[in-house]
Design a protein around this motif. Structure first.
Motif, PDB file in Angstrom:
ATOM      1  N   CYS A  13       0.826  -1.212   0.000  1.00  0.00           N
ATOM      2  CA  CYS A  13       0.000   0.000   0.000  1.00  0.00           C
ATOM      3  C   CYS A  13       0.859   1.259   0.000  1.00  0.00           C
ATOM      4  N   GLY A  17       0.993   4.038  -2.969  1.00  0.00           N
ATOM      5  CA  GLY A  17       0.845   5.474  -2.720  1.00  0.00           C
ATOM      6  C   GLY A  17       1.933   6.281  -3.400  1.00  0.00           C
ATOM      7  N   ALA A  36      -3.184   8.468  -3.602  1.00  0.00           N
ATOM      8  CA  ALA A  36      -1.932   8.335  -2.860  1.00  0.00           C
ATOM      9  C   ALA A  36      -2.185   8.427  -1.360  1.00  0.00           C
ATOM     10  N   TRP A  40      -1.833   5.408   1.444  1.00  0.00           N
ATOM     11  CA  TRP A  40      -0.969   5.575   2.617  1.00  0.00           C
ATOM     12  C   TRP A  40      -1.748   5.333   3.895  1.00  0.00           C
TER      13      TRP A  40
END
Length: 85
Positions: A13, A17, A36, A40
């Motif tokens: 992940c 991002g 993004a 995050w």
């Protein structure tokens, strides 16, 4: 084993991002920035989920909800700005 998989999900992940941040830096499209930030937040969710005990894990689901809300808000913003053109 599950903590290893949660760590792999967190790393994926966070990397995703960065991938969307690269597209945002070239196009300045807010949708990429929303993706993004959303990914995050999902990465932070998985990090927190892996280090938390079973009593506090449901609270990390709120962070996941926030991530999906950010992504949905980005998509809605993109659709609204496309209709105004």
């Amino acid at each position: 084993m599950s903590q290893f998989l949660w760590g792999a999900l967190a790393a994926t992940c966070l990397f995703t991002g960065l991938f969307f941040l690269r597209f945002w830096s070239t196009s300045r499209d807010r949708l990429f920035l929303a993706f993004a930030v959303g990914f995050w937040a999902l990465g932070l969710h998985w990090v927190g989920f892996s280090i938390a005990d079973s009593r506090t894990q449901p609270y990390y689901l709120l962070l996941r909800l926030l991530a999906f809300a950010i992504i949905i808000a980005g998509v809605v913003d993109k659709n609204r700005s496309a209709k105004q053109r």
